[in-house]
Design a protein around this motif. Structure first.
Motif, PDB file in Angstrom:
ATOM      1  N   SER A  41       0.814  -1.216   0.000  1.00 59.07           N
ATOM      2  CA  SER A  41       0.000   0.000   0.000  1.00 59.07           C
ATOM      3  C   SER A  41       0.851   1.271   0.000  1.00 59.07           C
ATOM      4  CB  SER A  41      -0.940   0.001   1.213  1.00 59.07           C
ATOM      5  OG  SER A  41      -0.180  -0.077   2.406  1.00 59.07           O
ATOM      6  N   VAL A  42       2.147   1.140   0.212  1.00 62.57           N
ATOM      7  CA  VAL A  42       3.050   2.285   0.249  1.00 62.57           C
ATOM      8  C   VAL A  42       4.078   2.104  -0.864  1.00 62.57           C
ATOM      9  CG1 VAL A  42       4.742   3.522   1.643  1.00 62.57           C
ATOM     10  CG2 VAL A  42       2.733   2.506   2.737  1.00 62.57           C
ATOM     11  N   GLU A  43       4.316   3.154  -1.617  1.00 58.19           N
ATOM     12  CA  GLU A  43       5.329   3.124  -2.657  1.00 58.19           C
ATOM     13  C   GLU A  43       6.706   2.946  -2.037  1.00 58.19           C
ATOM     14  OE1 GLU A  43       4.967   3.463  -6.075  1.00 58.19           O
ATOM     15  OE2 GLU A  43       2.823   3.250  -5.717  1.00 58.19           O
ATOM     16  N   GLY A  44       7.619   2.320  -2.749  1.00 56.40           N
ATOM     17  CA  GLY A  44       8.973   2.175  -2.259  1.00 56.40           C
ATOM     18  C   GLY A  44       9.683   3.531  -2.209  1.00 56.40           C
ATOM     19  N   GLY A  45      10.626   3.652  -1.312  1.00 59.98           N
ATOM     20  CA  GLY A  45      11.381   4.903  -1.231  1.00 59.98           C
ATOM     21  C   GLY A  45      11.861   5.154   0.189  1.00 59.98           C
ATOM     22  N   ASN A  46      12.458   6.346   0.441  1.00 54.51           N
ATOM     23  CA  ASN A  46      12.934   6.748   1.756  1.00 54.51           C
ATOM     24  C   ASN A  46      11.933   7.711   2.385  1.00 54.51           C
ATOM     25  OD1 ASN A  46      15.338   5.296   1.514  1.00 54.51           O
ATOM     26  ND2 ASN A  46      16.307   6.974   0.358  1.00 54.51           N
ATOM     27  N   TYR A  47      11.570   7.469   3.606  1.00 56.62           N
ATOM     28  CA  TYR A  47      10.596   8.300   4.303  1.00 56.62           C
ATOM     29  C   TYR A  47      11.196   8.774   5.619  1.00 56.62           C
ATOM     30  CZ  TYR A  47       7.244   6.355   0.993  1.00 56.62           C
ATOM     31  OH  TYR A  47       6.581   6.006  -0.148  1.00 56.62           O
ATOM     32  N   GLU A  48      10.857  10.010   6.027  1.00 56.24           N
ATOM     33  CA  GLU A  48      11.334  10.538   7.306  1.00 56.24           C
ATOM     34  C   GLU A  48      10.450  10.059   8.431  1.00 56.24           C
ATOM     35  OE1 GLU A  48      12.061  14.714   7.176  1.00 56.24           O
ATOM     36  OE2 GLU A  48      13.124  14.548   5.274  1.00 56.24           O
ATOM     37  N   GLU A  49       9.201   9.770   8.145  1.00 53.46           N
ATOM     38  CA  GLU A  49       8.265   9.282   9.163  1.00 53.46           C
ATOM     39  C   GLU A  49       7.891   7.820   8.846  1.00 53.46           C
ATOM     40  OE1 GLU A  49       4.855  11.727   9.432  1.00 53.46           O
ATOM     41  OE2 GLU A  49       5.995  13.568   9.493  1.00 53.46           O
ATOM     42  N   ALA A  50       7.517   7.095   9.854  1.00 50.08           N
ATOM     43  CA  ALA A  50       7.091   5.702   9.671  1.00 50.08           C
ATOM     44  C   ALA A  50       5.780   5.677   8.891  1.00 50.08           C
ATOM     45  CB  ALA A  50       6.899   5.014  11.017  1.00 50.08           C
TER      46      ALA A  50
END
Length: 185
Positions: free
Chosen positions: A172-181
Protein backbone atom coordinates in the motif's frame (compact mmCIF):
# COMPACT_ATOMS: atom_id res chain seq x y z
CA UNK A 1 7.94 -96.48 -38.48
CA UNK A 2 5.73 -93.63 -37.33
CA UNK A 3 6.80 -90.10 -36.51
CA UNK A 4 7.03 -89.73 -32.74
CA UNK A 5 8.27 -86.14 -32.51
CA UNK A 6 7.72 -82.95 -34.49
CA UNK A 7 9.19 -79.49 -34.77
CA UNK A 8 6.94 -76.44 -34.67
CA UNK A 9 7.22 -72.72 -35.16
CA UNK A 10 4.90 -70.11 -33.74
CA UNK A 11 5.13 -66.69 -35.36
CA UNK A 12 3.65 -63.76 -33.47
CA UNK A 13 2.24 -60.63 -35.08
CA UNK A 14 0.45 -57.61 -33.64
CA UNK A 15 3.12 -56.59 -31.16
CA UNK A 16 6.48 -55.04 -32.04
CA UNK A 17 8.59 -55.83 -28.98
CA UNK A 18 8.81 -59.61 -28.49
CA UNK A 19 11.40 -59.46 -25.70
CA UNK A 20 10.33 -61.29 -22.58
CA UNK A 21 7.45 -63.13 -24.27
CA UNK A 22 7.16 -66.78 -23.37
CA UNK A 23 5.35 -69.28 -25.61
CA UNK A 24 4.48 -72.58 -23.93
CA UNK A 25 2.58 -75.67 -24.99
CA UNK A 26 1.21 -77.93 -22.28
CA UNK A 27 -0.15 -81.42 -22.58
CA UNK A 28 1.25 -84.60 -21.05
CA UNK A 29 4.53 -82.69 -21.25
CA UNK A 30 5.34 -78.97 -21.23
CA UNK A 31 7.52 -77.31 -23.87
CA UNK A 32 8.84 -73.76 -23.87
CA UNK A 33 9.76 -72.22 -27.20
CA UNK A 34 13.17 -70.82 -28.06
CA UNK A 35 13.10 -67.46 -29.88
CA UNK A 36 15.09 -67.04 -33.07
CA UNK A 37 16.40 -63.83 -34.65
CA UNK A 38 13.29 -63.49 -36.86
CA UNK A 39 10.89 -63.31 -33.92
CA UNK A 40 9.71 -66.89 -34.38
CA UNK A 41 9.30 -69.19 -31.41
CA UNK A 42 10.64 -72.67 -32.21
CA UNK A 43 9.69 -75.93 -30.55
CA UNK A 44 11.78 -79.03 -31.12
CA UNK A 45 11.11 -82.69 -30.40
CA UNK A 46 7.46 -82.27 -29.45
CA UNK A 47 5.62 -85.53 -28.81
CA UNK A 48 2.54 -86.05 -30.96
CA UNK A 49 -0.71 -85.16 -29.23
CA UNK A 50 -3.04 -82.37 -28.16
CA UNK A 51 -1.65 -79.32 -26.35
CA UNK A 52 -2.76 -76.00 -24.99
CA UNK A 53 -0.68 -73.25 -26.53
CA UNK A 54 -0.37 -70.18 -24.29
CA UNK A 55 1.43 -66.89 -24.61
CA UNK A 56 1.82 -64.69 -21.61
CA UNK A 57 3.74 -61.54 -20.88
CA UNK A 58 3.13 -58.19 -19.21
CA UNK A 59 2.90 -56.50 -22.63
CA UNK A 60 0.06 -58.56 -24.09
CA UNK A 61 -3.39 -59.92 -23.43
CA UNK A 62 -3.32 -63.50 -22.29
CA UNK A 63 -3.63 -65.81 -25.29
CA UNK A 64 -4.55 -69.47 -25.19
CA UNK A 65 -5.83 -72.03 -27.70
CA UNK A 66 -5.71 -75.76 -28.33
CA UNK A 67 -3.36 -77.11 -31.01
CA UNK A 68 -2.79 -80.60 -32.36
CA UNK A 69 0.73 -81.82 -33.06
CA UNK A 70 0.30 -84.35 -35.86
CA UNK A 71 2.70 -86.07 -38.28
CA UNK A 72 3.61 -83.88 -41.25
CA UNK A 73 6.31 -83.74 -43.87
CA UNK A 74 8.06 -80.68 -42.41
CA UNK A 75 7.95 -78.02 -39.75
CA UNK A 76 4.48 -76.90 -38.69
CA UNK A 77 4.03 -73.12 -38.90
CA UNK A 78 1.30 -71.29 -37.03
CA UNK A 79 0.86 -67.53 -36.93
CA UNK A 80 -1.04 -65.97 -34.06
CA UNK A 81 -2.01 -62.33 -33.64
CA UNK A 82 -1.75 -60.86 -30.18
CA UNK A 83 -3.40 -57.73 -28.89
CA UNK A 84 -1.29 -55.53 -26.64
CA UNK A 85 -2.81 -54.80 -23.23
CA UNK A 86 -3.38 -51.12 -22.72
CA UNK A 87 -3.58 -50.07 -19.10
CA UNK A 88 -4.70 -46.44 -18.88
CA UNK A 89 -2.09 -44.28 -17.19
CA UNK A 90 -3.00 -42.58 -13.90
CA UNK A 91 -4.58 -39.12 -13.89
CA UNK A 92 -3.43 -36.35 -11.52
CA UNK A 93 -5.87 -33.86 -9.97
CA UNK A 94 -3.39 -31.01 -10.65
CA UNK A 95 -1.30 -30.33 -13.74
CA UNK A 96 2.37 -29.40 -13.96
CA UNK A 97 2.82 -25.81 -12.87
CA UNK A 98 3.69 -23.22 -10.26
CA UNK A 99 1.42 -23.03 -7.24
CA UNK A 100 1.30 -20.39 -4.49
CA UNK A 101 -0.20 -22.63 -1.81
CA UNK A 102 0.38 -26.21 -0.74
CA UNK A 103 -1.62 -28.65 -2.85
CA UNK A 104 -3.30 -31.96 -2.17
CA UNK A 105 -2.63 -34.19 -5.18
CA UNK A 106 -5.18 -36.93 -5.84
CA UNK A 107 -4.27 -39.71 -8.30
CA UNK A 108 -6.93 -41.78 -10.04
CA UNK A 109 -6.60 -44.88 -12.21
CA UNK A 110 -8.80 -47.49 -13.82
CA UNK A 111 -10.57 -49.94 -11.54
CA UNK A 112 -8.65 -53.10 -10.73
CA UNK A 113 -5.23 -51.42 -10.82
CA UNK A 114 -2.79 -50.35 -8.13
CA UNK A 115 -1.01 -47.01 -8.48
CA UNK A 116 2.72 -46.84 -7.68
CA UNK A 117 4.46 -43.47 -7.51
CA UNK A 118 7.77 -41.72 -6.83
CA UNK A 119 8.48 -38.23 -5.52
CA UNK A 120 12.11 -37.94 -6.64
CA UNK A 121 11.58 -37.97 -10.41
CA UNK A 122 12.61 -41.61 -10.84
CA UNK A 123 10.52 -44.07 -12.90
CA UNK A 124 8.13 -45.95 -10.59
CA UNK A 125 7.88 -49.74 -10.45
CA UNK A 126 6.12 -52.22 -8.17
CA UNK A 127 8.61 -51.56 -5.37
CA UNK A 128 7.74 -47.83 -5.31
CA UNK A 129 5.24 -46.17 -2.94
CA UNK A 130 1.65 -47.43 -3.26
CA UNK A 131 -0.91 -44.62 -3.59
CA UNK A 132 -3.67 -44.77 -0.98
CA UNK A 133 -4.47 -41.13 -0.09
CA UNK A 134 -3.90 -37.71 -1.68
CA UNK A 135 -0.29 -36.50 -1.50
CA UNK A 136 0.32 -33.26 0.37
CA UNK A 137 2.79 -31.20 -1.63
CA UNK A 138 4.43 -28.26 0.17
CA UNK A 139 7.77 -28.15 -1.69
CA UNK A 140 8.70 -28.31 -5.33
CA UNK A 141 8.83 -31.90 -6.54
CA UNK A 142 8.37 -34.20 -9.53
CA UNK A 143 5.73 -36.90 -9.13
CA UNK A 144 5.66 -39.91 -11.47
CA UNK A 145 3.05 -42.68 -11.32
CA UNK A 146 2.06 -45.92 -13.06
CA UNK A 147 -0.98 -48.18 -12.81
CA UNK A 148 -0.45 -51.95 -12.55
CA UNK A 149 -3.14 -54.62 -12.90
CA UNK A 150 -3.26 -57.96 -11.06
CA UNK A 151 -1.25 -59.64 -13.87
CA UNK A 152 1.59 -57.11 -13.32
CA UNK A 153 0.87 -55.36 -16.63
CA UNK A 154 1.92 -51.69 -16.40
CA UNK A 155 0.64 -48.43 -17.83
CA UNK A 156 2.78 -45.71 -19.27
CA UNK A 157 4.19 -43.18 -16.78
CA UNK A 158 2.23 -40.06 -15.81
CA UNK A 159 4.45 -37.18 -14.73
CA UNK A 160 3.93 -33.72 -13.24
CA UNK A 161 6.40 -31.14 -11.95
CA UNK A 162 5.15 -28.94 -9.13
CA UNK A 163 6.84 -25.68 -8.17
CA UNK A 164 5.72 -23.77 -5.09
CA UNK A 165 6.34 -20.05 -4.94
CA UNK A 166 5.51 -17.05 -2.77
CA UNK A 167 2.74 -14.98 -4.29
CA UNK A 168 3.51 -11.46 -5.51
CA UNK A 169 2.49 -8.91 -2.93
CA UNK A 170 1.07 -5.46 -3.67
CA UNK A 171 2.17 -2.97 -1.03
CA UNK A 172 0.00 0.00 0.00
CA UNK A 173 3.05 2.28 0.25
CA UNK A 174 5.33 3.12 -2.66
CA UNK A 175 8.97 2.17 -2.26
CA UNK A 176 11.38 4.90 -1.23
CA UNK A 177 12.93 6.75 1.76
CA UNK A 178 10.60 8.30 4.30
CA UNK A 179 11.33 10.54 7.31
CA UNK A 180 8.27 9.28 9.16
CA UNK A 181 7.09 5.70 9.67
CA UNK A 182 4.38 4.53 7.26
CA UNK A 183 1.82 1.80 7.85
CA UNK A 184 2.06 -0.95 5.24
CA UNK A 185 -1.14 -2.83 4.61
Amino acid sequence: TGVDYMEGVIQISGIADLSGIEVIIKGNETYTAVTDSLGCFRFENISLGKYELSVNNEKISEYSQMVNVVPSSGITLKTIRLNPVIIQKPVFSHETGTYYNDISLAISAEEGTTVYYTTDGSIPDTSSYIYTNPLEISNGTTIKAIAVNNRKQKSEVTEAIFRLSVADVDYSVEGGNYEEAKDVV
